[in-house]
Write an enzyme that holds these catalytic residues in place. Structure first.
Site, mmCIF file in Angstrom:
data_model
loop_
_atom_site.group_PDB
_atom_site.id
_atom_site.type_symbol
_atom_site.label_atom_id
_atom_site.label_comp_id
_atom_site.label_asym_id
_atom_site.label_seq_id
_atom_site.Cartn_x
_atom_site.Cartn_y
_atom_site.Cartn_z
ATOM 1 N N SER A 1 4.513 14.082 -1.247
ATOM 2 C CA SER A 1 4.623 12.772 -0.603
ATOM 3 C C SER A 1 5.087 12.845 0.846
ATOM 4 O O SER A 1 5.963 13.642 1.205
ATOM 5 C CB SER A 1 5.607 11.906 -1.381
ATOM 6 O OG SER A 1 5.919 10.742 -0.653
ATOM 7 N N LEU B 1 -1.591 1.541 -1.168
ATOM 8 C CA LEU B 1 -1.174 0.675 -2.268
ATOM 9 C C LEU B 1 -1.099 -0.769 -1.796
ATOM 10 O O LEU B 1 -1.459 -1.700 -2.519
ATOM 11 C CB LEU B 1 0.192 1.127 -2.807
ATOM 12 C CG LEU B 1 0.289 2.581 -3.275
ATOM 13 C CD1 LEU B 1 1.685 2.883 -3.803
ATOM 14 C CD2 LEU B 1 -0.747 2.880 -4.338
ATOM 15 N N GLY C 1 -8.800 -2.889 -8.578
ATOM 16 C CA GLY C 1 -9.603 -3.427 -9.675
ATOM 17 C C GLY C 1 -8.775 -4.133 -10.728
ATOM 18 O O GLY C 1 -9.121 -5.239 -11.167
ATOM 19 N N ARG D 1 -0.155 10.659 10.189
ATOM 20 C CA ARG D 1 -0.707 11.798 9.458
ATOM 21 C C ARG D 1 -1.702 12.614 10.277
ATOM 22 O O ARG D 1 -1.730 13.836 10.183
ATOM 23 C CB ARG D 1 -1.366 11.295 8.174
ATOM 24 C CG ARG D 1 -0.354 10.773 7.183
ATOM 25 C CD ARG D 1 -0.988 10.147 5.973
ATOM 26 N NE ARG D 1 0.044 9.776 5.005
ATOM 27 C CZ ARG D 1 -0.207 9.168 3.853
ATOM 28 N NH1 ARG D 1 -1.449 8.862 3.530
ATOM 29 N NH2 ARG D 1 0.774 8.871 3.029
ATOM 30 N N HIS E 1 -7.353 13.721 1.917
ATOM 31 C CA HIS E 1 -6.572 12.818 1.074
ATOM 32 C C HIS E 1 -7.267 11.466 0.869
ATOM 33 O O HIS E 1 -7.634 11.113 -0.242
ATOM 34 C CB HIS E 1 -5.194 12.621 1.711
ATOM 35 C CG HIS E 1 -4.290 11.695 0.973
ATOM 36 N ND1 HIS E 1 -4.015 11.853 -0.370
ATOM 37 C CD2 HIS E 1 -3.582 10.606 1.372
ATOM 38 C CE1 HIS E 1 -3.182 10.896 -0.759
ATOM 39 N NE2 HIS E 1 -2.912 10.122 0.270
ATOM 40 N N LEU F 1 -5.516 0.074 -8.758
ATOM 41 C CA LEU F 1 -4.711 -1.050 -8.271
ATOM 42 C C LEU F 1 -5.570 -2.222 -7.819
ATOM 43 O O LEU F 1 -5.309 -3.371 -8.167
ATOM 44 C CB LEU F 1 -3.807 -0.590 -7.124
ATOM 45 C CG LEU F 1 -2.552 0.170 -7.545
ATOM 46 C CD1 LEU F 1 -1.712 0.505 -6.332
ATOM 47 C CD2 LEU F 1 -1.736 -0.633 -8.549
#
Length: 644
Positions: free
Chosen positions: A284, A448, A45, A337, A408, A43
């Protein structure tokens, strides 16, 4: 050494706008005279290469996959954050900024995080214009769901395959520029070294993964968009090929590595099933919207479960411990998390784990299916449920999923200033390859967001400020520095091929991963980290004397590819341990057992450790030098994080 983060003056909300006006510009005709190298086509790059080419720059884009569509960004499932406030539930740019700073346990730069929140709203518009099929409400508006660490719904999603859809959008923009001749794509090509001339980044050395050819590529600037280094743990949710080599090569050329010990452990992964595994599968975080996390209330009941004497559905409601809802009533199952991961470890350490190894908890959709119906749950999460069933053989519509934390994302990375430039002029790091936006813990759905923010909306402005002050002359690939780097790369290749030891590369990688997970994973201690450092030093010595690398260089040779990457992972592992050992506090994903509250939460030391720890390479076998960038908080108050 003094680090200049180049933070703009003025109020937080005006910094980026003023900075864009104050930085130097390159006029459209002159942009054609510059060449930019982009390493990595995920994403960050792909969006950077497409955006820079659209502006008129000449771009060379490199990836080790056969197509940019295979970048690991494709694996992101749950969504992308943006402060659109479509739900009218109290969201704003400032709230996204605050949630991100707090979620990262106050170990990130305010200005960078605010800019990320600010441009997030533009990302969604850009992606919709590209045709990304975000989920929509009945009336046609884009849908949102919640993620950990927030009390608002701000996560845009495309079922459980958001990363794939966003990458296809960026890939389409990149492909347009390839067709226009403004981007030259180099697939199946791996970076082996960064070349500096007169202290500036002027190119890279690569290896063609099909032929083994070592090649030089010159440019006016180099962008590293090569992702994170979670595979230092061997077992992680990362793709098998994900590695640290590009960042580590830059580090050994003088680029600082910042906060390397900040590793994110994701709480909802399919548990380890045996020694045969080479990676782990993510479930997810969006599942925690409707799934409830629980374990049996007693050790005795958990033992019966592990022995197969009872099944999960046999356990009555009063015999279930919904421990996140019990301990954190305000956020419940949507705590960040790091908090969710640590609490899963706690209950499993108590003996209440639910699988055969005792290292799993339940994620249960029984109540959501009763409330909303199976069709609605299938519409939201169907592909994730199917993936779980294919891997485990269990039907999550009929019984709870089993999950456990796994490595992760990595918040550490190359140090960059506000312009995303490392301390080497002309060398930039974007997305997960840099350290800049997430502090000690990344909130879900922000990876993202950062990758696309950096590529679409930050680097197109900031790279111009550097290039406008640089000449148009291109360094020849016959320059002595290129030839020197080429020779070093070839010598390294021959050294690995000549060892002809007895142990495979995977053997060393697995051993490194176990050391890192046991002593620098979910919990760390001075004693364990000191032990790990000695073990890694011994492992490195053994690697360079007894590794078995098959084949030759002049061919497709995955054994050689892995050997290069694992050699770098071993050196990185030692630095991660050093970083974790020096940071005598707990914050976010860095949890030192000696520093915790009576309730078992992370206990920061803001007086002594409110800084970025940037490490400078000092040479082979030498201890690295710590360089500190103080973190100044003018807009948020440093408080003990609470999600109760």
């Amino acid at each position: 050494m003094i680090l200049d983060s180049k933070l703009p003056d003025g109020p937080l909300a005006e910094k980026w706008t003023k900075h864009k006006f104050n930085i130097k510009l390159v006029n459209p005709a002159n942009k054609r005279k510059y060449e930019v190298i982009v390493v990595g086509t995920g994403l960050a790059g792909a969006s950077a290469a497409a955006s820079l080419a659209e502006l008129g720059y000449n771009v060379k884009a490199f990836c080790f996959q056969d197509s940019p569509r295979r970048a690991h960004s494709i694996a992101a499932q749950g969504g992308i954050n943006a402060a659109k406030n479509y739900q009218n539930d109290g969201d704003s740019v400032y709230r996204l900024f605050y949630d991100t700073i707090k979620g990262g346990d106050y170990r990130a730069r305010e200005a960078n995080v605010f800019r990320l929140a600010e441009v997030s709203v533009n990302i969604i518009d850009q992606c919709v214009a590209q045709g990304v099929p975000f989920a929509r409400e009945y009336g046609g508006l884009l849908a949102n769901r919640s993620f950990g660490g927030a009390q608002v719904s701000r996560t845009f999603y495309a079922r459980g395959q958001t990363g794939q859809q966003l990458l296809l959008g960026a890939y389409s923009a990149l492909s347009r520029q390839v067709a226009n001749g403004k981007v030259k794509l180099y697939p199946r090509t791996e970076l082996m070294d960064v070349v500096t001339v007169d202290g500036k980044a002027r190119g890279i050395i690569t290896r063609n993964l099909i032929t083994g050819a070592i090649e030089s590529h010159s440019a006016h600037a180099v962008l590293l968009c090569t992702g994170g280094y979670g595979n230092v743990f061997f077992l992680s949710t990362n793709a098998m090929g994900s590695n640290v080599t590009a960042a580590w090569r830059a580090h050994k050329k003088g680029a600082l590595m910042a906060n390397p010990c900040y590793t994110q452990i994701h709480p909802t992964c399919i548990p380890v099933s045996g020694d045969h595994q080479s990676k782990l599968t993510l479930m997810s975080e969006s599942l925690r919207n409707d799934g409830r996390v629980w374990v049996p209330a007693t050790i005795e009941m958990a033992e019966k479960l592990r022995k197969g004497q009872i099944k999960a559905n046999d356990i009555k409601e009063e015999d279930r411990d919904y421990y996140l809802e019990r301990k954190y009533p305000s956020f419940g199952n949507l705590v960040p998390r790091d908090v969710a991961s640590r609490n899963a470890k706690y209950v499993c350490d108590e003996g209440r784990g639910v699988n055969e190894t005792g290292e799993a908890v339940f994620l249960d959709f029984r109540d959501a299916i009763q409330r909303d119906g199976e069709d609605l749950i299938r519409a939201k999460y169907g592909n994730l449920f199917d993936m779980y069933q294919q891997i485990t053989g269990e039907n999550p519509y009929q019984g709870p999923m089993m999950i456990y934390p796994a490595v992760h994302y990595t918040m550490g990375g190359l140090w960059v200033d506000y312009n995303l430039m490392t301390n080497i002029p002309g060398l930039y790091a974007l997305g997960e390859a840099n350290f800049s936006d997430h502090g000690a813990n990344r909130l879900g759905a922000s990876a993202l967001m950062q990758g696309l923010a950096d590529g679409y909306f930050v680097i197109p402005y900031t790279i111009g400020d550097y290039l406008a002050q640089s000449g148009y002359d291109k360094i020849s690939e016959d320059h002595p520095e290129f030839k020197k780097s080429e020779k070093e790369v070839k010598d390294r290749v021959q050294k690995l091929l000549s060892i002809k030891g007895e142990k495979t590369v995977d053997h060393f990688h697995k051993r490194l991963g176990k050391i890192m997970w046991d002593y620098c994973g979910m919990a760390r201690s001075a004693e364990g980290l000191t032990k790990a450092k000695g073990m890694i030093k011994e492992l490195k010595k053994e690697f360079w004397s007894n590794v078995k690398v098959l084949g030759d260089n002049e061919e497709l040779n995955q054994s050689l590819e892995k050997a290069h990457r694992v050699a770098d992972f071993i050196e990185l592992g030692e630095l991660m341990v050093d970083d974790a050992l020096h940071r005598e506090e707990s914050c976010g994903g860095h949890f030192r057992e000696e520093y915790q509250t009576p309730e078992g939460e992370a206990l920061r030391d803001d007086e002594n450790f409110a800084y970025v720890a940037a490490w400078k390479y000092q040479g082979e076998g030498q201890e690295e030098e710590l360089v500190k960038e103080p973190l100044v908080f003018e807009n948020v108050k440093l408080t003990q994080r609470s999600y109760k």
